[in-house]
Design an enzyme around this catalytic site. Sequence first.
Site, mmCIF file in Angstrom:
data_model
loop_
_atom_site.group_PDB
_atom_site.id
_atom_site.type_symbol
_atom_site.label_atom_id
_atom_site.label_comp_id
_atom_site.label_asym_id
_atom_site.label_seq_id
_atom_site.Cartn_x
_atom_site.Cartn_y
_atom_site.Cartn_z
ATOM 1 N N TYR A 204 6.926 13.173 -5.692
ATOM 2 C CA TYR A 204 6.518 13.438 -4.583
ATOM 3 C C TYR A 204 6.445 14.927 -3.826
ATOM 4 C CZ TYR A 204 7.580 8.246 -3.540
ATOM 5 O OH TYR A 204 7.570 6.933 -3.295
ATOM 6 N N GLU B 48 13.256 3.089 -2.555
ATOM 7 C CA GLU B 48 12.700 3.091 -4.076
ATOM 8 C C GLU B 48 14.948 3.292 -4.670
ATOM 9 O OE1 GLU B 48 9.809 5.857 -5.190
ATOM 10 O OE2 GLU B 48 8.959 4.785 -3.445
ATOM 11 N N THR C 162 1.539 -17.596 -11.437
ATOM 12 C CA THR C 162 2.394 -17.672 -11.791
ATOM 13 C C THR C 162 3.760 -17.305 -11.334
ATOM 14 O OG1 THR C 162 1.704 -14.971 -12.375
ATOM 15 C CG2 THR C 162 1.489 -16.987 -14.240
#
Length: 399
Positions: free
Chosen positions: A98, A140, A278
């Site tokens: 980042y 994250e 899917t």
Amino acid sequence: MLSEQSVPVVRATLPAVGAAIGDITELFYRKLFTAHPELLRDLFNRGNQANGEQQKALAGSIAAFAGMLVGDPGARPDALLARIAHKHASLGITSDQYKIVHRHLFAAIAEVLGDAVTPEVAAAWDEVYWLMANALMAIEAELYQRTRVAEGEVWQGMEIVERDEQTPDAVSFVLRPADGGPVRPFSPGQYVSVRSELPDGSRQIRQYSLSSAPGRPEWRITVKRVTGDGRPDGEVSTWLHSRARAGDVLDVSAPFGDLALADGGGPLLLASAGIGVTPMLAMLDHLHTTGTTRPVAVVHADRTPADHAHREEHLGLVAALPGSRLHLWYEEPGRNAPDGARTGRAELADVDLPEDVTVYLCGPVPFMRAVRGDLLRRGVPARSVHYEVFGPDLWLGQE
């Protein structure tokens, strides 16, 4: 939340930044890849860079995030952030990257906007960037912790134990851990990344939905070969179709993705088009294996029956669910269309939409926009409609 001094600055400059955001993101990527060519070679999708879709997705996410900050300063756009964070985690993005992005993005902003970037403007947009970046890094970090991997260490070798040609341009691969260990758990609807070493030495990454239910000793992905529409052939899909065989070992990430079937007993609508079937297969398979009694409406659209990947399995899973109903559309049904299939593009006029229905969409963006528009016009709340985009999300901030 933006600081009090930054809100009016961002609000006043958002139109100018928004008007120039396309030029800014194009210059940003050019600067980034000049300084770090390994990122284009081994992390970013070269096809999406070439056709401009990644630039559009980045521009859309920045503009949407900034607009939300000034439009509702007390809120945080969690849906927008979660979708980006899951994609980042599937790529193995790390927090130090980042800082690299910040350096080159703000250099691009300064170059494109010139003297308009006063110290006050630079400080306000710097705050926007780090609010978004820090929020993404936090999500994250939680995803990595939940998956029980170190930051960015998402990869494992997965052996192909079965290859099945589903349609002329779709092939499925059954995978198991090459080290003999158990597969990681996942939620129906999630995806994995596949990292392939191409002939030029690059290691390109693409995401593919897991197309069977969790709880099995193997995973399955289904890969559509990307061709036509005036674009170059897909690098990774072409490589997998032409080279990947049983016994080969692929570099595959842990499962991620925010399109995940929620628990509960309420009614469901699963709507897909093309290879978007899917994640719906994984959801239907899970519903079947867990013996659900939830009412399930299934809408699927495809070009022809021969292009309908996993067609027999798809139809069989719907038929096996009590209280389910199938709405099937083919642009060119031909003589081999299943009973009840209709000609044309999917419509929702005959689909029952209970007040508490939860909707999952996957397919080309125009299909999802049309279906979502129909749902909203019929009174389905926007919060009840969830979607997955294959590739850069050009719909960010629009749901």
